[in-house]
Write a protein that holds these residues in place. Structure first.
Motif, PDB file in Angstrom:
ATOM      1  N   ALA A 190       1.821 -15.411  13.522  1.00  0.00           N
ATOM      2  CA  ALA A 190       2.056 -13.968  13.648  1.00  0.00           C
ATOM      3  C   ALA A 190       0.751 -13.245  13.956  1.00  0.00           C
ATOM      4  N   THR A 191       0.856 -12.098  14.567  1.00  0.00           N
ATOM      5  CA  THR A 191      -0.332 -11.322  14.918  1.00  0.00           C
ATOM      6  C   THR A 191      -0.780 -10.400  13.800  1.00  0.00           C
ATOM      7  N   GLY A 192      -0.119 -10.422  12.698  1.00  0.00           N
ATOM      8  CA  GLY A 192      -0.411  -9.523  11.579  1.00  0.00           C
ATOM      9  C   GLY A 192       0.888  -8.929  11.083  1.00  0.00           C
ATOM     10  N   LYS A 193       0.965  -8.655   9.784  1.00  0.00           N
ATOM     11  CA  LYS A 193       2.206  -8.147   9.218  1.00  0.00           C
ATOM     12  C   LYS A 193       1.927  -6.863   8.464  1.00  0.00           C
ATOM     13  N   SER A 194       2.832  -5.899   8.625  1.00  0.00           N
ATOM     14  CA  SER A 194       2.636  -4.622   7.949  1.00  0.00           C
ATOM     15  C   SER A 194       3.908  -4.195   7.237  1.00  0.00           C
ATOM     16  N   PHE A 195       3.713  -3.442   6.151  1.00  0.00           N
ATOM     17  CA  PHE A 195       4.799  -2.830   5.392  1.00  0.00           C
ATOM     18  C   PHE A 195       4.538  -1.328   5.393  1.00  0.00           C
ATOM     19  N   ASP A 196       5.525  -0.553   5.811  1.00  0.00           N
ATOM     20  CA  ASP A 196       5.362   0.897   5.864  1.00  0.00           C
ATOM     21  C   ASP A 196       6.337   1.567   4.902  1.00  0.00           C
ATOM     22  N   PHE A 197       5.802   2.482   4.078  1.00  0.00           N
ATOM     23  CA  PHE A 197       6.611   3.185   3.096  1.00  0.00           C
ATOM     24  C   PHE A 197       6.459   4.687   3.283  1.00  0.00           C
ATOM     25  N   SER A 198       7.570   5.401   3.193  1.00  0.00           N
ATOM     26  CA  SER A 198       7.560   6.859   3.145  1.00  0.00           C
ATOM     27  C   SER A 198       8.544   7.261   2.058  1.00  0.00           C
ATOM     28  N   MET A 199       8.011   7.820   0.974  1.00  0.00           N
ATOM     29  CA  MET A 199       8.851   8.042  -0.198  1.00  0.00           C
ATOM     30  C   MET A 199       8.628   9.428  -0.776  1.00  0.00           C
ATOM     31  N   GLU A 200       9.600   9.842  -1.562  1.00  0.00           N
ATOM     32  CA  GLU A 200       9.554  11.154  -2.200  1.00  0.00           C
ATOM     33  C   GLU A 200       8.634  11.124  -3.403  1.00  0.00           C
ATOM     34  N   PHE A 201       7.687  12.051  -3.435  1.00  0.00           N
ATOM     35  CA  PHE A 201       6.811  12.176  -4.596  1.00  0.00           C
ATOM     36  C   PHE A 201       7.382  13.201  -5.580  1.00  0.00           C
ATOM     37  N   ASN A 202       7.816  14.315  -5.071  1.00  0.00           N
ATOM     38  CA  ASN A 202       8.546  15.298  -5.870  1.00  0.00           C
ATOM     39  C   ASN A 202       9.519  16.009  -4.937  1.00  0.00           C
ATOM     40  N   ASN A 203      10.156  17.037  -5.417  1.00  0.00           N
ATOM     41  CA  ASN A 203      11.197  17.692  -4.620  1.00  0.00           C
ATOM     42  C   ASN A 203      10.655  18.405  -3.380  1.00  0.00           C
ATOM     43  N   SER A 204       9.337  18.587  -3.310  1.00  0.00           N
ATOM     44  CA  SER A 204       8.786  19.380  -2.206  1.00  0.00           C
ATOM     45  C   SER A 204       8.057  18.562  -1.156  1.00  0.00           C
ATOM     46  N   LYS A 205       7.694  17.313  -1.468  1.00  0.00           N
ATOM     47  CA  LYS A 205       6.904  16.570  -0.494  1.00  0.00           C
ATOM     48  C   LYS A 205       7.161  15.066  -0.582  1.00  0.00           C
ATOM     49  N   ASN A 206       6.899  14.386   0.533  1.00  0.00           N
ATOM     50  CA  ASN A 206       6.915  12.932   0.611  1.00  0.00           C
ATOM     51  C   ASN A 206       5.486  12.439   0.810  1.00  0.00           C
ATOM     52  N   ILE A 207       5.230  11.198   0.388  1.00  0.00           N
ATOM     53  CA  ILE A 207       3.936  10.564   0.660  1.00  0.00           C
ATOM     54  C   ILE A 207       4.194   9.196   1.271  1.00  0.00           C
ATOM     55  N   THR A 208       3.203   8.687   1.972  1.00  0.00           N
ATOM     56  CA  THR A 208       3.368   7.412   2.680  1.00  0.00           C
ATOM     57  C   THR A 208       2.355   6.396   2.173  1.00  0.00           C
ATOM     58  N   GLY A 209       2.678   5.148   2.419  1.00  0.00           N
ATOM     59  CA  GLY A 209       1.792   4.040   2.095  1.00  0.00           C
ATOM     60  C   GLY A 209       1.957   2.952   3.136  1.00  0.00           C
ATOM     61  N   HIS A 210       0.910   2.157   3.300  1.00  0.00           N
ATOM     62  CA  HIS A 210       0.927   1.148   4.357  1.00  0.00           C
ATOM     63  C   HIS A 210       0.195  -0.096   3.863  1.00  0.00           C
ATOM     64  N   VAL A 211       0.827  -1.261   4.018  1.00  0.00           N
ATOM     65  CA  VAL A 211       0.223  -2.545   3.663  1.00  0.00           C
ATOM     66  C   VAL A 211       0.087  -3.366   4.935  1.00  0.00           C
ATOM     67  N   PHE A 212      -1.113  -3.915   5.181  1.00  0.00           N
ATOM     68  CA  PHE A 212      -1.330  -4.717   6.383  1.00  0.00           C
ATOM     69  C   PHE A 212      -2.027  -6.020   6.016  1.00  0.00           C
ATOM     70  N   ILE A 213      -1.429  -7.139   6.463  1.00  0.00           N
ATOM     71  CA  ILE A 213      -2.021  -8.463   6.260  1.00  0.00           C
ATOM     72  C   ILE A 213      -2.707  -8.858   7.564  1.00  0.00           C
ATOM     73  N   PRO A 214      -4.033  -9.002   7.595  1.00  0.00           N
ATOM     74  CA  PRO A 214      -4.739  -9.308   8.833  1.00  0.00           C
ATOM     75  C   PRO A 214      -4.351 -10.661   9.427  1.00  0.00           C
ATOM     76  N   GLU A 215      -4.509 -10.778  10.718  1.00  0.00           N
ATOM     77  CA  GLU A 215      -4.153 -12.013  11.426  1.00  0.00           C
ATOM     78  C   GLU A 215      -4.986 -13.189  10.938  1.00  0.00           C
ATOM     79  N   GLU A 216      -6.277 -12.962  10.648  1.00  0.00           N
ATOM     80  CA  GLU A 216      -7.126 -14.070  10.201  1.00  0.00           C
ATOM     81  C   GLU A 216      -6.689 -14.615   8.846  1.00  0.00           C
ATOM     82  N   GLU A 217      -6.019 -13.775   8.048  1.00  0.00           N
ATOM     83  CA  GLU A 217      -5.486 -14.259   6.780  1.00  0.00           C
ATOM     84  C   GLU A 217      -4.241 -15.108   7.011  1.00  0.00           C
ATOM     85  N   LEU A 218      -3.377 -14.676   7.936  1.00  0.00           N
ATOM     86  CA  LEU A 218      -2.150 -15.425   8.212  1.00  0.00           C
ATOM     87  C   LEU A 218      -2.452 -16.811   8.757  1.00  0.00           C
ATOM     88  N   LEU A 219      -3.606 -17.000   9.404  1.00  0.00           N
ATOM     89  CA  LEU A 219      -3.975 -18.318   9.936  1.00  0.00           C
ATOM     90  C   LEU A 219      -4.189 -19.339   8.821  1.00  0.00           C
TER      91      LEU A 219
END
Length: 626
Positions: A190-219
């Protein structure tokens, strides 16, 4: 000021509420009122939907007219498959502190007992239960949960359960408002793997998060594996509310379960407080010590609205020897070095001690007292040698989440052999009293051996078996993050601390008797040189007996308290991690009869014995042979 008032709950709830007097006002401290019976809910799952009975004999009330009896086979099967049958009870219960604590405990029990091959249905039900107590509207309620570590236990439980999630068609995505779980199959091509999150923090706003596994690690992957990531938008605020760590978590908490080959990942967080003056720190949660650890991650880039972290994924082992008697372990590199060096030297010294005892055995065991003294010394050395080796092995298999049964086995034998060490030291102490106080009362060798074996191995076996039998069924045998006895939930650690400290107290009395007996020879003599010689002889006897009777373990009393200083932990580790070396030095090499027997053995075999030559010089000539 500081007084505590306890009030019972209303009739429909069980538990109690505690208030503390502060500034002449009663303020709520903990609220344990709850209306959920967690053990009954757990029994429903394990029994496959059969109706359990509460402590007073009344059956649990079915929800919405549904029955848990065996008549509804389809419902029973579903309950075993995804335990959805308990969700209505939980979601209809108020998210008050007492119920929050009970739900955390339920999730922990499910993770420990039912986390094998987690299907999508199980993970959905588990997430719905966790989501109920992660809601942003009840964050303030966590401040009154009795167990301040509940949020950390929740994180560990979710990680354990989600880590066994089965992936359908190579991926999985389970979304709730306040907890999201994603999983993907990963492989080296694989060329790299990512997880993308967009979730509710409270009733007025959402926040995002991102996880990325580098290609050199997958090797580094040799086979196709899986990676699981979990996002908690509110857990950081809950941990702050629970007073676990005073830092402000300016984003969501991301948890990642990776194959062992992978070590480095990139995490990107959207900031909740987007102010330029607010600088970010990248940290990882240390479950064993219940705090944020700066060493786990480094800031790669820090902007006004987001921060990217470079994190090293690794498992922690406990290295500090003081963990044996302390409920917590201080994070300090020096403690780790002392423990590693001390245990290594101790193991080598004990192996040499046993070798010397084998060589000189027939020369030093000609009387009943000397036979039993060396017999106790051999068992002390053997028990400590095995215990020290097991301490290292327990550190290797410390990850209770992945090796629970192996960790239980390691803890059991570690507990048994360290107890055996103490009870053999007790046997030696009682033998010294017998030799000093009962001079004309003779006991046969067979009776002495039977008594020594009963004390040395019988008592530890009974204590260790009872400890695991009582606490393990409730999943309270192991502590979080280490293969050693639990403290916070079941106080299983007392099964080691209480016998150890009791034996230390007895052996301290033995040393005092030795001091009194040794000092009597100079009573009435006025010569200062003889007084000085007597004091030196007493000091040498105390130095000889201290390691073989385990008096240095008494410093463990200070480490039992959570807020004990680093100095006590360092002192405890220095004195006791090196105990094997001190036993070799004071119990064997500096014993006059043992040295003479070793030289005689070497001469009789007509071989050069360098060890005998080295120890032929003995500066402590006046040491008494007790």
């Amino acid at each position: 000021n500081g007084d505590v008032c306890v009030q019972p709950c209303s009739p429909s709830f069980h538990g109690e509420t505690r208030f503390v007097c502060k500034d002449k006002k009663w303020q709520m401290f903990t609220d344990a009122c709850a209306n959920l019976d967690i053990q009954s809910l757990l029994q429903v799952i394990v029994a496959g939907g059969h109706l359990p009975f509460l402590g007073k004999g009344s059956p649990m009330k079915p929800v919405d007219g549904a029955k848990y009896s065996g008549a509804d086979d389809h419902r029973n099967e579903n309950c075993q498959a995804d335990f959805s049958c308990i969700i209505p009870d939980i979601l209809s219960s108020p998210a008050i502190p007492g119920n929050i604590a009970n739900i955390v405990d339920l999730l922990k029990q499910i993770s420990l007992v039912l986390s094998g091959n987690v299907s999508r249905g199980k993970m959905q039900s588990y997430s719905r239960i966790a989501n109920h107590i992660l809601n942003s509207s009840i964050i303030s309620s966590w401040a009154f949960v009795r167990d301040r570590n509940a949020s950390s236990v929740l994180l560990d439980s979710v990680n354990l359960f989600a880590g066994n999630l089965l992936l359908t068609n190579g991926s999985e995505n389970i979304q709730e408002r306040f907890i999201s779980t994603k999983g993907y199959s990963i492989h080296k091509n694989a060329t790299g793997k990512s997880f993308d999150f967009s979730m509710e923090f409270n009733n007025s706003k959402n926040i995002t998060g991102h996880v990325f596994i580098p290609e050199e690690e997958l090797l580094k992957l040799s086979t196709t594996s899986r990676a699981i990531s979990i996002a908690f938008p509110t857990l950081g605020a809950i941990m702050e509310t629970s007073h676990l760590d005073s830092v402000f978590v300016n984003g969501m908490v991301l948890s990642v379960a990776l194959p062992e080959e992978l070590q480095h990942i990139l995490l990107a967080f959207e900031k909740v407080n987007k102010v330029e003056s607010v600088k970010a720190r990248c940290v990882g949660w240390h479950s064993a010590e219940r705090r944020w650890d700066d060493r786990a991650c480094q800031v790669k880039s820090d902007g006004v609205s987001s921060v990217t972290c470079f994190c090293k994924y690794h498992r922690r082992t406990f290295k500090s020897f003081s963990i044996l008697m302390s409920p917590t372990k201080l994070q300090n590199a020096m403690l780790g070095y002392i423990t590693c060096v001390g245990l290594g030297l101790s193991i080598l010294s004990l192996a040499l001690c046993l070798t010397v005892e084998v060589v000189v055995w027939h020369h030093v065991t000609k009387t009943e007292i000397t036979y039993m003294r060396h017999f106790c010394l051999v068992n002390i050395a053997a028990s400590l040698l095995i215990a020290d080796v097991l301490f290292i092995l327990a550190a290797i298999v410390h990850d209770a989440a992945r090796n629970h049964q192996l960790c239980v086995a390691a803890t059991f034998f570690l507990h048994f052999f360290y107890l055996a060490l103490f009870f053999w030291m007790l046997s030696l102490g009682l033998l010294i009293l017998y030799g000093l106080l009962l001079v004309f009362f003779k006991i046969t060798r067979s009776v002495l051996l039977a008594a020594a074996f009963s004390i040395g191995y019988g008592c530890p076996l009974v204590i260790s078996v009872l400890t695991v039998a009582i606490t393990e069924p409730r999943n309270g045998y192991l502590r979080s993050g280490a293969c050693w006895l639990n403290w916070y939930e079941t106080k299983a650690l007392l099964a080691f601390v209480v016998p150890a400290l009791s034996i230390i107290a007895v052996n301290l009395v033995v040393v005092m008797v030795v001091v009194v007996k040794t000092g009597r020879s100079a009573v009435g003599e006025g010569c200062k040189s003889q007084d000085l010689s007597n004091m030196i002889r007493i000091s040498k006897n105390v130095a000889l007996l201290t390691p073989v009777l385990g008096l240095t373990w008494g410093f463990g009393l200070a480490t039992i308290f959570d807020k004990s200083s680093l100095a006590f932990h360092v002192t405890f580790a220095l004195l006791n991690a090196f105990q094997g070396f001190f036993i070799l030095l004071f119990g064997t090499l500096l014993d006059r009869k043992t040295r003479e027997a070793l030289r005689m053995s070497c001469l009789s075999s007509k071989r050069k014995c360098s060890l005998a030559k080295v120890i032929s010089f003995h500066p402590l000539k006046s040491l008494q042979n007790f």
